[in-house]
Design a protein around this motif. Structure first.
Motif, PDB file in Angstrom:
ATOM      1  N   UNK A 111     -37.870  -2.345  -1.459  1.00  0.00           N
ATOM      2  CA  UNK A 111     -37.122  -1.707  -2.530  1.00  0.00           C
ATOM      3  C   UNK A 111     -36.892  -0.226  -2.359  1.00  0.00           C
ATOM      4  N   UNK A 112     -37.302   0.346  -1.209  1.00  0.00           N
ATOM      5  CA  UNK A 112     -37.185   1.795  -0.999  1.00  0.00           C
ATOM      6  C   UNK A 112     -36.358   2.063   0.257  1.00  0.00           C
ATOM      7  N   UNK A 113     -35.391   2.953   0.128  1.00  0.00           N
ATOM      8  CA  UNK A 113     -34.584   3.344   1.276  1.00  0.00           C
ATOM      9  C   UNK A 113     -35.286   4.440   2.073  1.00  0.00           C
ATOM     10  N   UNK A 114     -35.056   4.429   3.384  1.00  0.00           N
ATOM     11  CA  UNK A 114     -35.482   5.571   4.190  1.00  0.00           C
ATOM     12  C   UNK A 114     -34.678   6.796   3.767  1.00  0.00           C
ATOM     13  N   UNK A 115     -35.285   7.986   3.820  1.00  0.00           N
ATOM     14  CA  UNK A 115     -34.525   9.187   3.446  1.00  0.00           C
ATOM     15  C   UNK A 115     -33.324   9.400   4.373  1.00  0.00           C
ATOM     16  N   UNK A 116     -32.244   9.905   3.818  1.00  0.00           N
ATOM     17  CA  UNK A 116     -31.114  10.357   4.630  1.00  0.00           C
ATOM     18  C   UNK A 116     -31.431  11.781   5.057  1.00  0.00           C
ATOM     19  N   UNK A 117     -31.507  12.019   6.356  1.00  0.00           N
ATOM     20  CA  UNK A 117     -31.868  13.354   6.839  1.00  0.00           C
ATOM     21  C   UNK A 117     -30.621  14.182   7.114  1.00  0.00           C
ATOM     22  N   UNK A 118     -30.679  15.439   6.747  1.00  0.00           N
ATOM     23  CA  UNK A 118     -29.569  16.369   6.961  1.00  0.00           C
ATOM     24  C   UNK A 118     -30.134  17.654   7.544  1.00  0.00           C
ATOM     25  N   UNK A 119     -29.555  18.108   8.639  1.00  0.00           N
ATOM     26  CA  UNK A 119     -30.004  19.343   9.283  1.00  0.00           C
ATOM     27  C   UNK A 119     -28.812  20.038   9.932  1.00  0.00           C
ATOM     28  N   UNK A 120     -28.947  21.300  10.296  1.00  0.00           N
ATOM     29  CA  UNK A 120     -27.813  22.013  10.908  1.00  0.00           C
ATOM     30  C   UNK A 120     -27.511  21.487  12.308  1.00  0.00           C
ATOM     31  N   UNK A 121     -26.276  21.686  12.766  1.00  0.00           N
ATOM     32  CA  UNK A 121     -25.911  21.313  14.125  1.00  0.00           C
ATOM     33  C   UNK A 121     -26.738  22.132  15.112  1.00  0.00           C
ATOM     34  N   UNK A 122     -26.957  21.567  16.306  1.00  0.00           N
ATOM     35  CA  UNK A 122     -27.839  22.173  17.300  1.00  0.00           C
ATOM     36  C   UNK A 122     -27.078  23.122  18.229  1.00  0.00           C
ATOM     37  N   UNK A 123     -27.849  23.992  18.880  1.00  0.00           N
ATOM     38  CA  UNK A 123     -27.292  24.857  19.912  1.00  0.00           C
ATOM     39  C   UNK A 123     -26.762  26.180  19.418  1.00  0.00           C
ATOM     40  N   UNK A 124     -26.688  26.364  18.098  1.00  0.00           N
ATOM     41  CA  UNK A 124     -26.226  27.622  17.510  1.00  0.00           C
ATOM     42  C   UNK A 124     -27.313  28.142  16.568  1.00  0.00           C
ATOM     43  N   UNK A 125     -27.471  29.447  16.499  1.00  0.00           N
ATOM     44  CA  UNK A 125     -28.522  30.056  15.690  1.00  0.00           C
ATOM     45  C   UNK A 125     -28.342  29.717  14.217  1.00  0.00           C
ATOM     46  N   UNK A 126     -29.422  29.234  13.604  1.00  0.00           N
ATOM     47  CA  UNK A 126     -29.371  28.914  12.177  1.00  0.00           C
ATOM     48  C   UNK A 126     -29.541  30.208  11.376  1.00  0.00           C
TER      49      UNK A 126
END
Length: 263
Positions: A111-126
């Motif tokens: 009954x529980x979904x895995x979290x949807x993960x969101x992060x910045x694109x890679x290779x560029x300074x955050x």
């Protein structure tokens, strides 16, 4: 046997497919970074109840407008044209405005979904949260001369082009400079000096334009050590492109033009 909770969530997804409105509850796990508060990023979970037919961008808006106004991300048109909301969603580069929640939600377990993960694109300074420094990306774009160069006198009428000549570079005119392809490239991750797929795609657009007279100059630019030969043909860029551009094919065509010197 499915539990009542699982049946409820499955029904919600079935409703989403059929066009009915029924909310599901899930967690949005966002990689947060504020250089004024900490030296390292942290993952933060937000519990949301939304119609799974809504876009992931809507989920980010819900977090920012209703839960935590400090969340920082880029977006503009919200229709897959401006390219400003490219980010890594469940580990893949996507546009948040073109990604439906139901397409990244997966199946519930107990009954529980895995979290949807969101992060910045890679290779560029955050810079903060999901916002990265795009200056190196746009500098590479500018370096390949992404504009028409036509020699001779100014024409008295438009420069006409055959349908066949236009079709030669039609695919690479679709680029929206979202950086999804470039920031999916392992070579770019390891060496930010590499021009990257997006710059090469935009060079391709003019190299093969029959009206342009600077193709050789662009080829010389891409023949440098940080140019087209750094590509390792992993197809990450093609898979990541939200516009469906055959990025790897365009890169190979530029390589072939360098070898044969035939445009």
């Amino acid at each position: 046997m499915s539990t009542a909770t699982e049946d409820k969530h499955s029904a919600a997804l079935d409703a989403a497919e059929s066009g009915a409105t029924q909310h599901v509850t899930f967690r949005l796990r966002i990689r947060r970074f504020n250089p004024e508060q900490a030296a390292e990023p942290v993952w933060v979970d937000y519990e949301l109840s939304m119609d799974p037919k809504e876009k992931l961008l809507d989920a980010l808006h819900k977090v920012k407008w209703e839960i935590d106004g400090t969340l920082t991300f880029r977006r503009s048109c919200a229709h897959g044209i401006c390219g400003s909301d490219a980010m890594r969603i469940n580990g893949k580069n996507r546009l948040a405005c073109k990604t439906l929640i139901k397409d990244v939600l997966g199946k519930p377990k107990n009954g529980v979904y895995k979290p949807i993960t969101v992060e910045p694109i890679k290779g560029l300074t955050v810079l903060k949260d999901l916002v990265v420094d795009m200056d190196p990306f746009f500098q590479a774009f500018r370096d390949v001369m992404p504009f028409l160069v036509a020699k001779g006198n100014e024409p008295t009428r438009e420069r006409k082009q055959s349908i066949e000549d236009r079709a030669r570079f039609d695919d690479t005119t679709k680029c929206i400079l979202c950086a999804a392809c470039t920031s999916s490239c392992p070579v770019f991750w390891n060496d930010g000096q590499y021009f990257g797929p997006a710059a090469i795609v935009n060079a391709h657009r003019f190299i093969f334009d029959s009206r342009d007279d600077a193709g050789e100059q662009r080829l010389e630019i891409l023949n440098e050590k940080d140019g087209v030969w750094r590509c390792r043909t992993t197809f990450n860029c093609t898979d990541a492109c939200p516009r469906g551009i055959q990025v790897t094919q365009a890169i190979q065509e530029v390589k072939r033009a360098l070898i044969t010197r035939r445009i």
